[in-house]
Design an enzyme around this catalytic site. Structure first.
Site, PDB file in Angstrom:
ATOM      1  N   ARG A 123       0.800  -1.237   0.000  1.00 47.76           N
ATOM      2  CA  ARG A 123       0.000   0.000   0.000  1.00 47.76           C
ATOM      3  C   ARG A 123       0.828   1.279   0.000  1.00 47.76           C
ATOM      4  O   ARG A 123       0.354   2.343   0.372  1.00 47.76           O
ATOM      5  CB  ARG A 123      -0.967   0.047   1.183  1.00 47.76           C
ATOM      6  CG  ARG A 123      -1.959  -1.065   1.173  1.00 47.76           C
ATOM      7  CD  ARG A 123      -3.183  -0.698   2.000  1.00 47.76           C
ATOM      8  NE  ARG A 123      -4.097  -1.821   2.027  1.00 47.76           N
ATOM      9  CZ  ARG A 123      -4.002  -2.824   2.894  1.00 47.76           C
ATOM     10  NH1 ARG A 123      -3.049  -2.834   3.800  1.00 47.76           N
ATOM     11  NH2 ARG A 123      -4.862  -3.806   2.842  1.00 47.76           N
ATOM     12  N   LYS A 145       3.173  11.387 -11.493  1.00 43.49           N
ATOM     13  CA  LYS A 145       2.491  10.419 -12.354  1.00 43.49           C
ATOM     14  C   LYS A 145       3.320   9.145 -12.396  1.00 43.49           C
ATOM     15  O   LYS A 145       4.506   9.180 -12.740  1.00 43.49           O
ATOM     16  CB  LYS A 145       2.372  10.957 -13.775  1.00 43.49           C
ATOM     17  CG  LYS A 145       1.201  11.887 -13.993  1.00 43.49           C
ATOM     18  CD  LYS A 145       1.031  12.097 -15.495  1.00 43.49           C
ATOM     19  CE  LYS A 145      -0.068  13.075 -15.801  1.00 43.49           C
ATOM     20  NZ  LYS A 145      -0.175  13.299 -17.256  1.00 43.49           N
ATOM     21  N   GLU A 187      10.821  18.557 -24.683  1.00 37.58           N
ATOM     22  CA  GLU A 187       9.947  18.983 -23.572  1.00 37.58           C
ATOM     23  C   GLU A 187      10.343  20.373 -23.078  1.00 37.58           C
ATOM     24  O   GLU A 187       9.493  21.177 -22.697  1.00 37.58           O
ATOM     25  CB  GLU A 187       9.994  17.980 -22.409  1.00 37.58           C
ATOM     26  CG  GLU A 187       9.607  16.547 -22.757  1.00 37.58           C
ATOM     27  CD  GLU A 187       8.100  16.309 -22.899  1.00 37.58           C
ATOM     28  OE1 GLU A 187       7.307  17.246 -22.677  1.00 37.58           O
ATOM     29  OE2 GLU A 187       7.730  15.167 -23.267  1.00 37.58           O
ATOM     30  N   LYS A 229       6.833  23.420 -14.072  1.00 36.90           N
ATOM     31  CA  LYS A 229       6.090  22.180 -13.833  1.00 36.90           C
ATOM     32  C   LYS A 229       5.585  22.132 -12.388  1.00 36.90           C
ATOM     33  O   LYS A 229       4.448  21.725 -12.133  1.00 36.90           O
ATOM     34  CB  LYS A 229       6.960  20.964 -14.128  1.00 36.90           C
ATOM     35  CG  LYS A 229       6.274  19.653 -13.815  1.00 36.90           C
ATOM     36  CD  LYS A 229       6.029  18.791 -15.014  1.00 36.90           C
ATOM     37  CE  LYS A 229       5.102  17.632 -14.667  1.00 36.90           C
ATOM     38  NZ  LYS A 229       5.376  16.434 -15.451  1.00 36.90           N
ATOM     39  N   GLU A 239      -4.521  16.438 -12.770  1.00 40.13           N
ATOM     40  CA  GLU A 239      -4.868  16.736 -14.157  1.00 40.13           C
ATOM     41  C   GLU A 239      -6.373  16.865 -14.372  1.00 40.13           C
ATOM     42  O   GLU A 239      -6.965  16.208 -15.224  1.00 40.13           O
ATOM     43  CB  GLU A 239      -4.286  15.667 -15.094  1.00 40.13           C
ATOM     44  CG  GLU A 239      -4.225  16.186 -16.535  1.00 40.13           C
ATOM     45  CD  GLU A 239      -3.352  15.341 -17.450  1.00 40.13           C
ATOM     46  OE1 GLU A 239      -2.200  15.102 -17.072  1.00 40.13           O
ATOM     47  OE2 GLU A 239      -3.832  14.964 -18.512  1.00 40.13           O
ATOM     48  N   ARG A 243      -3.291  21.340 -15.715  1.00 42.91           N
ATOM     49  CA  ARG A 243      -2.172  20.458 -16.083  1.00 42.91           C
ATOM     50  C   ARG A 243      -2.231  20.019 -17.553  1.00 42.91           C
ATOM     51  O   ARG A 243      -1.212  19.688 -18.147  1.00 42.91           O
ATOM     52  CB  ARG A 243      -2.137  19.237 -15.144  1.00 42.91           C
ATOM     53  CG  ARG A 243      -0.834  18.463 -15.218  1.00 42.91           C
ATOM     54  CD  ARG A 243      -0.660  17.565 -13.991  1.00 42.91           C
ATOM     55  NE  ARG A 243       0.495  16.703 -14.137  1.00 42.91           N
ATOM     56  CZ  ARG A 243       0.981  15.922 -13.181  1.00 42.91           C
ATOM     57  NH1 ARG A 243       0.421  15.913 -11.993  1.00 42.91           N
ATOM     58  NH2 ARG A 243       2.045  15.177 -13.389  1.00 42.91           N
ATOM     59  N   ASN A 247       0.225  19.303 -22.306  1.00 43.30           N
ATOM     60  CA  ASN A 247       0.030  18.371 -23.404  1.00 43.30           C
ATOM     61  C   ASN A 247       0.251  18.991 -24.783  1.00 43.30           C
ATOM     62  O   ASN A 247       0.087  18.326 -25.795  1.00 43.30           O
ATOM     63  CB  ASN A 247      -1.388  17.807 -23.292  1.00 43.30           C
ATOM     64  CG  ASN A 247      -1.392  16.322 -23.384  1.00 43.30           C
ATOM     65  OD1 ASN A 247      -0.489  15.679 -22.848  1.00 43.30           O
ATOM     66  ND2 ASN A 247      -2.356  15.775 -24.079  1.00 43.30           N
ATOM     67  N   HIS A 250       1.673  17.114 -27.720  1.00 46.24           N
ATOM     68  CA  HIS A 250       1.513  15.697 -27.389  1.00 46.24           C
ATOM     69  C   HIS A 250       0.341  15.031 -28.100  1.00 46.24           C
ATOM     70  O   HIS A 250       0.315  13.805 -28.213  1.00 46.24           O
ATOM     71  CB  HIS A 250       1.369  15.511 -25.881  1.00 46.24           C
ATOM     72  CG  HIS A 250       2.672  15.622 -25.141  1.00 46.24           C
ATOM     73  ND1 HIS A 250       3.413  16.786 -25.122  1.00 46.24           N
ATOM     74  CD2 HIS A 250       3.378  14.717 -24.404  1.00 46.24           C
ATOM     75  CE1 HIS A 250       4.511  16.579 -24.396  1.00 46.24           C
ATOM     76  NE2 HIS A 250       4.511  15.340 -23.954  1.00 46.24           N
ATOM     77  N   HIS A 254       1.812  12.023 -29.685  1.00 46.35           N
ATOM     78  CA  HIS A 254       1.455  10.638 -29.317  1.00 46.35           C
ATOM     79  C   HIS A 254       0.983   9.857 -30.536  1.00 46.35           C
ATOM     80  O   HIS A 254       1.303   8.675 -30.691  1.00 46.35           O
ATOM     81  CB  HIS A 254       0.339  10.628 -28.264  1.00 46.35           C
ATOM     82  CG  HIS A 254       0.832  10.910 -26.874  1.00 46.35           C
ATOM     83  ND1 HIS A 254       0.070  11.583 -25.938  1.00 46.35           N
ATOM     84  CD2 HIS A 254       2.008  10.627 -26.262  1.00 46.35           C
ATOM     85  CE1 HIS A 254       0.757  11.680 -24.808  1.00 46.35           C
ATOM     86  NE2 HIS A 254       1.933  11.103 -24.974  1.00 46.35           N
ATOM     87  N   HIS A 267       9.855   9.557 -27.733  1.00 45.89           N
ATOM     88  CA  HIS A 267       8.810  10.460 -27.263  1.00 45.89           C
ATOM     89  C   HIS A 267       9.137  11.942 -27.494  1.00 45.89           C
ATOM     90  O   HIS A 267       8.337  12.683 -28.058  1.00 45.89           O
ATOM     91  CB  HIS A 267       8.532  10.197 -25.777  1.00 45.89           C
ATOM     92  CG  HIS A 267       7.514  11.133 -25.198  1.00 45.89           C
ATOM     93  ND1 HIS A 267       6.186  11.066 -25.531  1.00 45.89           N
ATOM     94  CD2 HIS A 267       7.653  12.187 -24.350  1.00 45.89           C
ATOM     95  CE1 HIS A 267       5.539  12.038 -24.896  1.00 45.89           C
ATOM     96  NE2 HIS A 267       6.397  12.723 -24.167  1.00 45.89           N
TER      97      HIS A 267
HETATM   98 ZN    ZN Z   1       6.032  14.318 -22.899  1.00 42.74          ZN
END
Ligand code: ZN
Ligand code: ADP
Length: 368
Positions: A123, A145, A187, A229, A239, A243, A247, A250, A254, A267
Site C-alpha cells: 500500500r 504520475k 519537452e 512544472k 490533471e 495540467r 500536453n 503531445h 502521441h 517520445h
Molecule cells: Zn512528454
C-alpha cells in the site's frame, strides 16, 4: 553539493527538487535529512547502473543505509505489470517491509515503473526520484504520475504518487546518448511555448550551447522547467484542469509515436514534431500569429529530426489520434498556442487541417 532547490507545493505532500552534484557525497546526507527509511532498494536499468549505481550505493552504505538494488534491462517494454510483479516478488523474498524506500535511478521508464511499485507495494512505501535523462529531469520525474503500460495502451495502469524528494544530478547528463538529449530538449521547448516567451527566446539564443550541455545553461534550463512544472502540479495535481496545457505537442506527438508503433520516433522527438504540427494548426485556425508560428518552426528545425515520409502517413496518424486516452468521445483534444507563452484548449479541430499539418511535417522533416 546542492546548487539549487525548487519546491513543489502540495500541502502535506510537498517536496523539494534538488539540483545537486555528487552521488558519491551529497545524496545520502540528503536522504538522512529527509528521514528516508534506513532500508533502501534502488531500482535502475543496466545502462544507468553501469555508470551510477556503484557510487550511490557506496555513499548510502557509508551513511549506514541498508541498500540492495534491482537492475532491469533498459527499454519501454519493461514498464509492464509482469515486470512490476517480478519486482514485488523480489521485494517480498528479501523481506522488504513497509518502512523502506525505493530510489528510482534512471530515465522515465525506471521512474514510472519504480513509482508504480512504490505506490502499490504494501500500500505504498517511500519514493525518491533520481532522474538521469534530461526528459525525466525536466518533466516526468516531477508531478507524481506513475504507471505501467498495458498491451492496449501506454500508461493505462497507474496512479498519482508523489516522491519524498527529487534529486537531479548534474553529472548524469555527460553519459546521455545524443538522441536522448534531443528528446529532453523537446519537452524543454514545450515549456517555452506554453508558459514563457522569454524562456523561448533564451532557447533561441542559446540552443547550440544547450545542446552541448554547458553546465551553467543546463542548470538554468532544468530549473526553469521544474519551476514551471512545479507550479502547474501544485495547482492541479491530478490533471483536472490546468495540467492539460503540458500536453501541447503531445496530441499529434502521441499519434506519431503510435503510428510508428513506438519504434520510429522517441517520445521527445515526437513532441517536437507535434509542436510543429500543432502550431501549424493554430496558425491555420487563425489563433496563432504567423510570426510566432515561424519562430516555433525555426526552433524545431534546429534539431536533428529527419524521418521517412511514412512516419507522417495521415491515415495512420489520424486513426491513432482518435484512440488517444485524452480524447473525448473519439475527438482529439488539442492544446494550441495563441502566442509564444500562452496556449488554449481546443476540442473542435477538423481533420482537413490536421491532414494539412501532417503534409507540412512530411515536406519539412520527411526523407524519401
Ligand atoms: Zn512528454
Ligand atoms: P526517458 O527518460 O526518455 O523516458 P528511458 O528511461 O527509456 O527514457 O531512458 C532512455 C535510455 O537512456 C535508456 O536506454 C536508459 O538506459 C538510458 N539512460 C538513462 N539515463 C542515462 C544516463 N544518464 N547515461 C546514459 N544512459 C542513460
Amino acid at each position: 553539493m546542492i546548487h539549487r532547490q525548487i519546491d513543489v507545493a502540495l500541502g502535506d505532500r510537498s517536496y523539494p527538487i534538488y539540483f545537486g552534484k555528487g552521488f558519491g557525497s551529497s545524496f545520502a546526507p540528503t536522504c538522512q535529512q529527509h528521514g528516508i527509511p534506513e532500508r533502501i532498494v534502488i531500482l535502475t536499468d543496466s545502462n544507468v547502473a553501469h555508470h551510477y549505481l556503484d557510487p550511490i550505493e557506496k555513499n548510502l552504505r557509508h551513511f549506514k543505509f541498508s541498500v540492495s538494488s534491482i537492475v532491469i534491462p533498459p527499454g519501454e517494454h519493461q514498464k509492464s505489470l509482469s515486470r512490476a510483479n517480478q519486482i514485488y516478488t523480489q521485494l517480498l523474498k528479501e523481506g522488504v517491509g513497509r518502512k523502506s524506500a525505493i530510489v528510482a535511478l534512471g530515465g522515465g521508464v525506471v521512474g514510472d515503473l519504480a513509482g508504480f511499485v512504490a505506490a502499490t507495494y504494501q500500500r505504498g512505501v517511500t519514493l525518491v526520484q533520481v532522474p538521469t535523462t534530461l526528459l525525466a529531469q525536466v518533466d516526468s520525474s516531477v508531478g507524481g504520475k506513475v504507471a505501467v503500460n498495458h498491451p492496449l495502451g501506454k500508461n493505462m495502469i497507474g496512479s498519482f504518487f508523489q516522491p519524498r524528494f527529487v534529486w537531479i544530478d548534474a553529472d548524469t547528463l555527460s553519459t546521455l546518448p545524443a538522441r536522448e538529449v534531443v528528446c529532453g530538449l523537446g519537452e524543454v521547448a514545450k515549456y517555452g511555448v506554453v508558459f514563457d516567451a522569454e524562456f523561448f527566446a533564451y532557447l533561441e539564443t542559446n540552443l547550440e550551447r544547450i545542446q552541448q550541455l554547458d553546465p551553467e545553461l543546463m542548470l538554468t534550463v532544468q530549473a526553469r522547467c521544474c519551476e514551471l512544472k512545479a507550479h502547474v502540479v501544485s495547482e492541479d495535481e491530478r490533471e483536472q484542469g490546468l495540467r492539460i496545457v503540458l500536453n501541447y505537442g503531445h496530441t499529434v506527438g502521441h499519434a506519431l509515436e503510435a503510428a510508428g508503433s513506438y519504434r520510429v520516433l522517441k517520445h521527445g522527438e515526437a513532441v517536437l514534431l507535434g509542436m510543429a504540427a500543432e502550431s501549424f494548426i493554430a496558425r491555420e485556425l487563425g489563433l496563432l500569429p504567423p510570426g510566432d508560428h515561424e519562430r516555433i518552426m525555426k526552433l524545431v528545425q534546429r534539431f536533428p529530426l529527419r524521418f521517412g515520409k511514412n512516419s507522417f502517413a495521415p491515415a495512420r496518424v489520424l486513426a491513432a489520434l482518435t484512440r488517444d486516452k485524452k480524447s473525448i468521445d473519439g475527438k482529439a483534444r488539442f492544446v494550441l498556442p495563441v502566442r509564444l507563452g500562452e496556449v488554449q484548449v481546443v476540442d473542435e479541430v477538423g481533420s482537413p487541417v490536421v491532414r494539412a499539418s501532417l503534409r507540412q511535417l512530411a515536406d519539412v522533416f520527411g526523407t524519401k
